[in-house]
Design an enzyme around this catalytic site. Structure first.
Site, short mmCIF file in Angstrom:
data_model
loop_
_atom_site.label_atom_id
_atom_site.label_comp_id
_atom_site.label_asym_id
_atom_site.label_seq_id
_atom_site.Cartn_x
_atom_site.Cartn_y
_atom_site.Cartn_z
N THR A 24 -4.72 6.65 -10.17
CA THR A 24 -3.50 7.68 -9.36
C THR A 24 -2.10 7.58 -9.90
OG1 THR A 24 -5.18 6.42 -7.64
CG2 THR A 24 -2.52 7.38 -7.49
N LYS A 36 -4.86 12.36 -3.91
CA LYS A 36 -4.80 11.29 -3.74
C LYS A 36 -3.52 10.84 -3.17
CE LYS A 36 -5.85 6.91 -4.20
NZ LYS A 36 -5.99 6.03 -5.15
#
Length: 266
Positions: A94, A169
């Site tokens: 991420t 995300k």
């Protein structure tokens, strides 16, 4: 499929185990004897070189902690030049959407495919094949990545162009952090009303206020214990989304005070 894997850690090791169990041939990077032994125990082949992990691979999975590590692995190690034309690079870390697009635009990436595929869930989700993946990239690239992801993820959610996986995300983690902040404030209120944290956390998962944040905190037994387990991950991701919002001349709005209650200003 022949798969290279970089990042055989807390999340990566169970992914490798699922990949080998599904019949894929996996060559994974292990930088020390302990890491290489853990890789071998999953049924994969351990190697000490990023380049060796990528040689002849139809797909290479990168599952490291930070954007900087992704850039070092993908842009500074010779990995892209090593990967065969037509292969796909799958980025689980991420971080900023710019990282995936920068890698895809690198001259060494010509003829290779890149997807950003950040995940939601933990090692237990990987173990039972229920990890959630937000998948960004072209139709061709995502189609090449799906046979890999299917070994440990369901659902795999196509969310549009390269970089959109990270965008989704980051929104997800901002909302989750805000929800943890609300749980933190709820526990504080409970204390003022004369309840112990254990009493309120044993009740809320069964009530209308329940949700992933409440369940996650209750499973750890306290807000502090949950913060210790995920605080570093959330702070890292919140810092990225703050930077992106600042760049756009925006902010996190009502999410911000709740996030600060959960993870502070970082």
């Amino acid at each position: 499929m022949r798969i290279g894997f970089i990042g055989a850690g807390r999340m990566g090791t169970p992914m490798i185990r699922r990949l080998t169990a599904a019949g894929h041939s996996v060559r994974a990077l292990g930088r020390n004897p302990g890491a290489r032994a853990a890789i071998t125990a999953t049924g994969a082949t351990a190697t000490g070189s990023v380049i060796e992990a990528g040689q002849d691979a139809e797909a290479v999975v990168v599952c490291v902690f930070t954007d900087q590590q992704v850039r070092e692995v993908c842009l500074d190690s010779g990995l892209l030049e090593t990967m065969p034309p037509g292969s796909v690079l799958i980025l689980h870390t991420t971080g900023s959407p710019d990282t995936a697009t920068t890698i895809a635009a690198d001259r060494a990436a010509a003829g290779r495919h890149v997807v950003d595929a950040p995940v939601s869930g933990g090692p237990h989700n990987i173990a039972d094949g229920s990890l959630t993946v937000f998948l960004g990239g072209s139709a061709d690239a995502t189609a090449r990545a799906r046979p890999v992801l299917a070994a440990y993820a369901d659902p795999v959610l196509a969310v549009g162009e390269l970089g959109n996986g990270q965008r989704v995300k980051l929104v997800n983690n901002s909302l989750f952090a805000a929800q943890i902040g609300l749980v933190t404030e709820a526990v504080r209120l409970a204390g003022e009303l004369g309840l112990t944290e254990a009493e309120v956390l044993s009740a809320l998962p069964h009530a209308s206020s329940s949700g992933r944040a409440v369940l996650s905190v209750a499973a750890k037994g306290s807000v502090a214990a949950f913060a210790d387990s995920v605080g570093d991950f959330l702070r890292k991701d919140v810092a990225v989304v703050r930077e992106l919002a600042d760049r756009l001349g925006s902010d996190l709005g009502l999410l911000d005070p709740a996030i600060r209650a959960a993870v502070g200003s970082g």
